[in-house]
Design an enzyme around this catalytic site. Structure first.
Site, short mmCIF file in Angstrom:
data_model
loop_
_atom_site.label_atom_id
_atom_site.label_comp_id
_atom_site.label_asym_id
_atom_site.label_seq_id
_atom_site.Cartn_x
_atom_site.Cartn_y
_atom_site.Cartn_z
CG ASP A 8 -1.79 1.21 1.33
OD1 ASP A 8 -2.64 1.37 0.45
OD2 ASP A 8 -1.63 1.99 2.29
CD GLU A 33 -2.21 2.80 -3.58
OE1 GLU A 33 -3.26 3.46 -3.76
OE2 GLU A 33 -1.64 2.74 -2.47
#
Length: 540
Positions: free
Chosen positions: A236, A272
């Site tokens: 992330d 990401e």
């Protein structure tokens, strides 16, 4: 390449090296068979299914999704030919989404416990499904013990404290992304997303690779990859590891990759990445060794060679050019393609499938033939949509309409919405019983990836393109590996049938087909392409 423009006239039955639409004959012999051999490969070019545990499947009746619910639905995912799942965070956290962990070594009680998790991973592996976890190490929760102890060390000015260097804290006033340290007006901590997500001091990891924070992160990697058999991580917020410093981001990701691959050199890491389309930033980050970075290009028709632009323009050649871009962006890594995820849109939006099941099916077809790993967002296989009146994060993470007892509540903060418009194509149970449903179509798309590994792994070339009188462009795309090559013939219209003569592709014959309506056929070197058709040609 010169594009040939083809006009169709009522009195012509077959055009050499051409295609026709409208009233042209569309009958031929069936293509392929139902028992093509599977040629699966145990690598990271898989068809992943992203799910939000809170909203996915509830096994115990409390209306909150849980790990046992995920395990109970593994048969469904395996039947749809998914070969991997990505679960958004499952660590203890004060929020439903769990991106702010309070403990990296446990499971949030809402979802179950470590025993439940181990059972899930074991059952997934038995079904040939890899499991990757969402890992946020840019920040933690401000309720994490690390943060509490770090803040107290700063208040006490105890530089020898084990946790002193864990977070970005400075002697400064609060403001912007900086927030007052609890119990002090002298110090502030960095929290780029919000005050409840304090940023970890990743510079300390680079400066002290055997230091306290570095060793805690290594423990996290070992715990999940080594002790609990996870197959990898979705990373992330990688562009936020160091605010406005691509070089530092690259340096930290290189460290992270090396540490994870030392534990399991086959683990799959997908970042990401940059939210821009085929960005130079993602190409830079591929040098870290991280396997993939998400390609955000396919969400928008504004991107020239995206899936939505190919559908809107009815031009399959755009897709071939997009595939080439995806390989280029991935550089020495694996392309990671998706249309919707938990932060953005759902597949039916950009593909025009909110009220058009054929368009939704075709969106799945095009996603399925992209190179590298592909990621479907939970509920997209049923045509679920984001509510017209909702654009907040919880609105993008609504429950699945299973048609059974596993249905969950929607996440806190989601909008009030029109259920019929949000779930326009019925429940999972109803769609499984309908061979023409979106769910049934997705099953066939994923099966093609198992039958033809060239789809995910082959380099791409545009072999032929034919422009119709209505400006629809049929394309032939090559997928070539070191040992084999196939051609994909694509009709990008979801409303019209066309003919395409493939006799010039010597030595190739149609071996499989997938259309959004009807079944495409072939006869005497001519393909009769139904709407939204994909025909696979292989050497005879």
């Amino acid at each position: 390449m010169k594009r040939e423009r083809i006009f169709c006239f009522p009195f012509l039955l077959v055009l050499s090296l051409s295609a026709c639409g409208g009233s042209a004959p569309t009958s031929g012999d069936p293509i392929g068979s139902d028992d093509l051999p599977l040629r699966e490969k145990d690598d990271n070019y898989q068809a992943f299914y992203e799910l939000v545990p809170y909203s996915f499947a509830d096994s115990n009746g409390d209306r909150i999704g849980d790990l046992k619910g995920v395990e109970d639905k593994l048969g469904y995912l395996a039947d749809l030919n998914y070969t991997g799942i990505w679960m958004t965070p499952i660590f203890p956290s004060p929020t439903y989404h769990k991106y702010d962990a309070t403990d990296y070594f446990n499971i949030d009680p809402q979802f179950g416990n470590l025993e439940d998790f181990d059972s899930l991973v074991t059952k997934a592996h038995e079904k040939g499904i890899k499991v990757i976890l969402d890992l946020a190490v840019n920040h933690t929760s401000n309720s994490h013990e690390w943060f509490k102890k770090c803040c107290q060390a700063w208040v006490d000015e105890d530089t020898s404290n084990y946790y002193y260097s864990f977070y970005n804290i400075q002697e400064r006033s609060a403001g912007g992304a900086w927030h007052s340290v609890p119990g002090s007006s002298k110090y502030a901590y960095e929290g780029q997303f919000w005050s409840g997500m304090p940023d970890l001091n990743l510079q300390d990891v680079l400066d002290n690779p055997d230091g306290n924070l570095a060793n805690e992160l290594k423990r996290i990697f070992q715990f999940w990859l080594g002790d609990h058999n996870v197959d990898g991580f979705r990373l992330d917020a990688v562009t936020s590891y160091f605010t406005s410093s691509k070089d530092k981001n690259l340096e930290f990701m290189t460290w992270l990759n090396n540490e994870c691959k030392a534990i399991n050199d086959d683990c799959y890491l997908v970042g990401e990445g940059s939210w821009s389309g085929n960005s130079s930033e993602n190409r830079t980050y591929q040098d870290s060794g991280v396997d993939s970075f998400f390609n955000f290009m396919n969400q928008s028709a504004a991107e020239l060679y995206s899936i939505p632009s190919a559908i809107l323009a009815r031009d399959a050649s755009k897709l071939a050019k997009g595939m080439s871009q995806q390989w280029k962006t991935a550089s020495n890594g694996i392309p990671a393609n998706f249309i919707g995820n938990h932060d953005t849109v759902r597949l039916v939006g950009p593909t025009g499938g909110r009220s058009n099941a054929l368009a939704a099916k075709f969106g799945h077809t095009l996603l399925g033939i992209l190179p590298g790993a592909i990621f479907n967002y939970y509920g997209d296989e049923t045509g679920q949509s984001v509510p017209i009146n909702g654009n907040e994060d919880p609105d993008k993470r609504l429950h699945v309409e299973w048609g059974d007892s596993y249905v969950t509540n929607d996440p806190p903060g989601s909008c009030t919405y029109d259920k019929e418009a949000t779930y326009p194509y019925g429940t999972v149970k109803a769609q499984l019983a309908d061979p023409d449903s979106i769910v049934s179509h997705v099953k066939k798309v994923n099966l093609l990836r198992k039958q033809f590994p060239e789809i995910a792994r082959g380099t791409t070339a545009l072999i032929d393109e034919k422009e119709m009188e209505d400006d629809t462009v049929i394309a032939v795309i090559s997928k070539k590996t070191e040992t084999s090559e196939i051609y994909l013939v694509i009709n990008p219209s979801t409303t019209k049938s066309y003919q395409y003569n493939f006799a010039h592709l010597e030595g190739y014959k149609p071996v499989a087909e997938l259309s959004v309506s009807g079944k495409s056929t072939a006869k005497s070197g001519t393909l009769f392409l139904e709407p939204g058709a994909l025909v696979v040609l292989a050497k005879s």
